[in-house]
Design a protein around this motif. Structure first.
Motif, PDB file in Angstrom:
ATOM      1  N   SER A 102      -4.376   0.566  -4.099  1.00  0.00           N
ATOM      2  CA  SER A 102      -2.999   0.094  -3.273  1.00  0.00           C
ATOM      3  C   SER A 102      -2.851  -0.996  -3.181  1.00  0.00           C
ATOM      4  CB  SER A 102      -3.015   1.200  -2.256  1.00  0.00           C
ATOM      5  OG  SER A 102      -2.012   0.947  -1.471  1.00  0.00           O
ATOM      6  N   TRP A 106       0.594  -2.735  -4.442  1.00  0.00           N
ATOM      7  CA  TRP A 106       1.577  -3.226  -3.025  1.00  0.00           C
ATOM      8  C   TRP A 106       2.460  -4.490  -3.431  1.00  0.00           C
ATOM      9  CZ3 TRP A 106       4.238  -1.192   0.618  1.00  0.00           C
ATOM     10  CH2 TRP A 106       4.601  -1.963   1.516  1.00  0.00           C
ATOM     11  N   GLN A 110       6.586  -4.050  -3.079  1.00  0.00           N
ATOM     12  CA  GLN A 110       7.039  -4.981  -2.133  1.00  0.00           C
ATOM     13  C   GLN A 110       8.171  -5.867  -2.574  1.00  0.00           C
ATOM     14  OE1 GLN A 110       4.514  -8.035  -0.256  1.00  0.00           O
ATOM     15  NE2 GLN A 110       5.315  -7.507   1.633  1.00  0.00           N
ATOM     16  N   ASP A 139       9.348   5.001  -1.811  1.00  0.00           N
ATOM     17  CA  ASP A 139       9.463   3.460  -1.887  1.00  0.00           C
ATOM     18  C   ASP A 139      10.344   2.838  -0.816  1.00  0.00           C
ATOM     19  OD1 ASP A 139      11.953   4.275  -3.070  1.00  0.00           O
ATOM     20  OD2 ASP A 139      10.987   4.620  -5.127  1.00  0.00           O
ATOM     21  N   LEU A 158       5.920   4.537   2.105  1.00  0.00           N
ATOM     22  CA  LEU A 158       4.756   3.436   2.012  1.00  0.00           C
ATOM     23  C   LEU A 158       4.813   2.230   2.992  1.00  0.00           C
ATOM     24  CD1 LEU A 158       4.005   3.685  -1.878  1.00  0.00           C
ATOM     25  CD2 LEU A 158       2.221   4.616   0.006  1.00  0.00           C
ATOM     26  N   ARG A 159       5.858   2.133   3.603  1.00  0.00           N
ATOM     27  CA  ARG A 159       6.064   0.791   4.297  1.00  0.00           C
ATOM     28  C   ARG A 159       5.285   0.724   5.481  1.00  0.00           C
ATOM     29  NH1 ARG A 159      10.794   3.878   4.624  1.00  0.00           N
ATOM     30  NH2 ARG A 159      11.232   4.778   7.032  1.00  0.00           N
ATOM     31  N   ARG A 172       2.876  -1.814   6.773  1.00  0.00           N
ATOM     32  CA  ARG A 172       1.923  -2.131   5.481  1.00  0.00           C
ATOM     33  C   ARG A 172       1.770  -3.375   5.187  1.00  0.00           C
ATOM     34  NH1 ARG A 172      -0.874  -2.764   2.100  1.00  0.00           N
ATOM     35  NH2 ARG A 172      -1.276  -1.458   0.245  1.00  0.00           N
ATOM     36  N   ASP A 173       2.951  -4.212   5.324  1.00  0.00           N
ATOM     37  CA  ASP A 173       2.526  -5.594   5.055  1.00  0.00           C
ATOM     38  C   ASP A 173       1.531  -6.214   5.807  1.00  0.00           C
ATOM     39  OD1 ASP A 173       4.071  -5.752   7.168  1.00  0.00           O
ATOM     40  OD2 ASP A 173       5.568  -7.158   6.290  1.00  0.00           O
ATOM     41  N   GLN A 176      -1.584  -5.043   4.406  1.00  0.00           N
ATOM     42  CA  GLN A 176      -2.202  -5.717   3.250  1.00  0.00           C
ATOM     43  C   GLN A 176      -2.725  -7.165   3.570  1.00  0.00           C
ATOM     44  OE1 GLN A 176      -1.694  -4.651   0.268  1.00  0.00           O
ATOM     45  NE2 GLN A 176      -1.517  -6.307  -0.856  1.00  0.00           N
ATOM     46  N   GLY A 218       2.568   3.038  -6.173  1.00  0.00           N
ATOM     47  CA  GLY A 218       1.915   1.775  -6.140  1.00  0.00           C
ATOM     48  C   GLY A 218       0.417   1.761  -6.008  1.00  0.00           C
ATOM     49  N   PRO A 272      -1.746   5.819   4.361  1.00  0.00           N
ATOM     50  CA  PRO A 272      -0.529   5.647   4.203  1.00  0.00           C
ATOM     51  C   PRO A 272       0.449   6.645   4.749  1.00  0.00           C
ATOM     52  CG  PRO A 272      -1.286   6.433   2.254  1.00  0.00           C
ATOM     53  CD  PRO A 272      -2.501   6.027   3.188  1.00  0.00           C
TER      54      PRO A 272
END
Length: 400
Positions: A102, A106, A110, A139, A158-159, A172-173, A176, A218, A272
């Motif tokens: 993932s 990502w 993104q 997404d 997934l965000r 999620r960012d 990451q 992803g 997720p």
């Protein structure tokens, strides 16, 4: 990887569709049939609006992989299977593998953007023809493309990540960035993959040639990658205050020197915010999906084979209510004949449509045709606008 306890449903190709009406075999004919479907009054006693149910095929034009399409993962990668929920929550090594893949995928998600199909749905909403959207996609392209047309994300998104213990969500960012900090070698690998262009190509053969295998949602597989070295952070809330578990004991959340989750921890696991295979959809989401169907008079199914039961049951509910159904999908659809039983063979789309055209081409063409005739045609103006007249405002409240 151990053999799954359950199988992935319907990985083989469905029988080819029977196009309805026959004029929809051509592009212009499909446009006319769908225009007829959207603008014709709903059957007596049903609301005027249309609800749209979408699947992974809608995002292929945005550069994402799907499951069962022409180049879908189940066709080009016969050994692929997604992680199961019980594997993720019970096995540390499975989580390492999931988050490593993932982490690589990502970037593509993104950078991805809604395509012409998503934007056409926005326009159909503005025309008062689509009141709400139910999507299997995770997404977030639907809510980005048409924030004024409510979207129910049936399988999550997934965000965000969500803690399996305290249920708190985190962006999620941000997650990451933590993965990159904990795994500098993997961050370097990702940088090289991005520089090579392997993650930007929509051609699966080109990606494989560059050592990358891209799967839906992803997931990026790099053959022979050392997944066992990958590390992931715990839920920060549970790390600060370990939660009480279902058996009444206090959970354990431990980290290594850099802050990565480690055994013998038994809580604070981030996943997720999607419904994984083998995981149940939340009851309030099911109720919202049912409300969306019950508040509409027609169902437009776009870019999905309805292979998952969660989607099939929604379509079947619409059919059982007497709602006309239109299906736009490349390739066959699970049990699709049931949705077109009893149609007048001479109908031109008002009772049902089955077309096999790309959504990113067909839907914009339908919008253009509707706009061309709207100035002199009162049909569109007489149809309820989104969130008005048909109870869809209640659906929007359910999603807020």
């Amino acid at each position: 990887m151990s053999k799954p306890l359950m199988r992935i449903p319907y990985t083989e190709v469905f029988p080819p569709p029977h196009i309805i009406p026959s004029s929809a075999k051509t592009f212009d004919g499909a446009v006319d049939a769908l225009k007829e479907f959207l603008t014709h009054p709903s059957p007596r006693g049903l609301p005027a609006s249309t609800v749209l149910l979408s699947g992974a095929g809608l995002s292929v034009a945005s550069g994402l992989a799907d499951y069962r399409g022409v180049n879908g993962t189940y066709r080009v990668n016969k050994t692929y299977r997604p992680i199961w929920y019980h594997e993720f929550v019970t096995r540390h090594e499975h989580r390492k593998r999931y988050w490593a893949r993932s982490f690589l995928g990502w970037t593509t998600l993104q950078k991805g953007h809604p395509n012409a199909g998503h934007l056409a749905i926005r326009d159909l909403g503005k025309l008062g023809l689509v009141s709400s959207v139910i999507t299997q996609n995770v997404d977030s392209f639907h809510p980005r493309a048409h924030p004024d047309v409510p979207t129910l994300e049936l399988h999550g998104y997934l965000r965000s990540t969500v803690c399996t213990s305290c249920r708190h969500e985190f962006p999620r960012d941000v997650f990451q960035d933590e993965l990159a900090r904990l795994n500098p070698e993997w961050a370097a690998l990702l940088a090289r993959a991005v520089a090579s262009g392997a993650l930007e190509s929509e051609n699966p053969d080109e990606r494989r040639a560059k050592g990358i295998r891209t799967n839906p949602d992803g997931d990026v597989d790099v053959p022979n990658a050392p997944y066992t070295t990958f590390r992931y952070p715990p839920c920060p809330r549970c790390l600060a205050e370990p939660p009480v578990l279902a058996d009444g004991t206090r959970g354990v959340v431990e980290v290594d020197a850099e802050g990565a989750w480690k055994p013998p921890s038994n809580a604070g696991i981030l996943k997720p915010s999607v419904v994984m295979f083998g995981e149940s959809i939340a009851d309030h989401v099911k109720r919202s999906a049912e409300a969306a169907i019950d508040d509409a008079g027609k169902l437009l199914i776009a870019a999905t084979s309805l292979a998952t039961y969660s989607a099939w049951r929604i379509a079947k509910r619409a059919k059982d209510r007497g709602m006309p159904v239109a299906i736009l999908n490349i390739g066959g659809v699970r049990g699709e004949d049931v949705f077109f039983a009893g149609l007048d063979p001479l109908q031109k789309g008002s009772q049902g449509v089955r077309a096999e055209m790309p959504t990113e081409k067909l839907l914009p063409a339908v919008v253009e045709e509707l706009r061309r005739g709207s100035s002199n045609d009162s049909t569109i103006r007489d149809i309820a606008t989104p969130l008005e007249r048909d109870g869809s405002a209640m659906f929007k409240d359910l999603l807020s």
